[in-house]
Design a protein around this motif. Structure first.
Motif: not given
Length: 202
Positions: A167, A171, A173
């Motif tokens: 990540v 933020d 992924a």
């Protein structure tokens, strides 16, 4: 939407909800499933507040084949899980996709039968709000909707897990795999097919 952080897999924490639903009858052989896995097509869509992020139609056979060669960046928990001989339904995402965990990701899964042209819902735009950063997994679930022919079936969840390698600071992924499972009640291909037979096909 605030994300709920998990430290271990949600499935492994939960006792089986319906342990006897799909057991082999003592008096004979198990009933055959109405469809084979290769007769099924799974439609997987992932959204966020930013729009559609992923959409694909995947055959049951491809899900069974799983991820043979995880990316080099895949963390060891994923490698251990993917190397285990237990039954899995996993799609390798190529090219990998960036999922913004802070922008309300949600997932839908429909399944279609090629032999009858009918479809059933597995997940309907459910929030990906279980995030386990220790094992690099983000999860969504929904209780299956069964046919009226099975009115007394206990509630069983379908889980979709987004397998990611990292990540970033924003933020996002880095997702390389998508796993579908029914760990409340089904842990083999025969059990999964019997469970899918019970859905509300239309």
């Amino acid at each position: 939407m605030a994300l709920r952080l998990q430290t271990t897999s949600a499935c492994t924490q939960l006792p089986p909800i319906l342990p006897n639903l799909l057991e082999i009858p003592a008096c004979g052989t198990p009933p055959p499933a109405a469809a084979l896995l290769q007769d099924l097509e799974f439609y997987i869509d992932i959204w966020s507040d930013l729009g559609l992020l992923f959409s694909d139609a995947v055959s049951g056979s491809d899900l069974r084949n799983g991820i043979k060669n995880p990316p080099r960046e895949a963390p060891s928990p994923h490698r251990i899980h993917l190397d285990k001989p237990d039954y899995k339904m996993v799609l390798q995402v190529e090219p990998r996709i960036a999922i913004p965990l802070g922008h309300g990701p949600a997932v839908s899964v429909l399944v279609a039968r090629r032999d009858t042209n009918k479809m059933a819902r597995i997940l309907d735009r459910e929030a990906v709000d279980y995030v386990d950063r220790n094992v690099c997994k983000a999860m969504a679930y929904e209780y299956l909707k069964f046919s009226p022919a099975h009115p007394f079936t206990s509630r069983i969840r379908a889980w979709v897990s987004l397998l990611f390698s990292s990540v970033n600071d924003d933020d996002y992924a880095d997702v390389f795999g998508i796993e579908i499972d029914f760990c409340d009640a089904a842990s083999s291909e025969r059990e999964v097919l019997l469970l899918l037979d019970m859905l509300d096909w239309k």
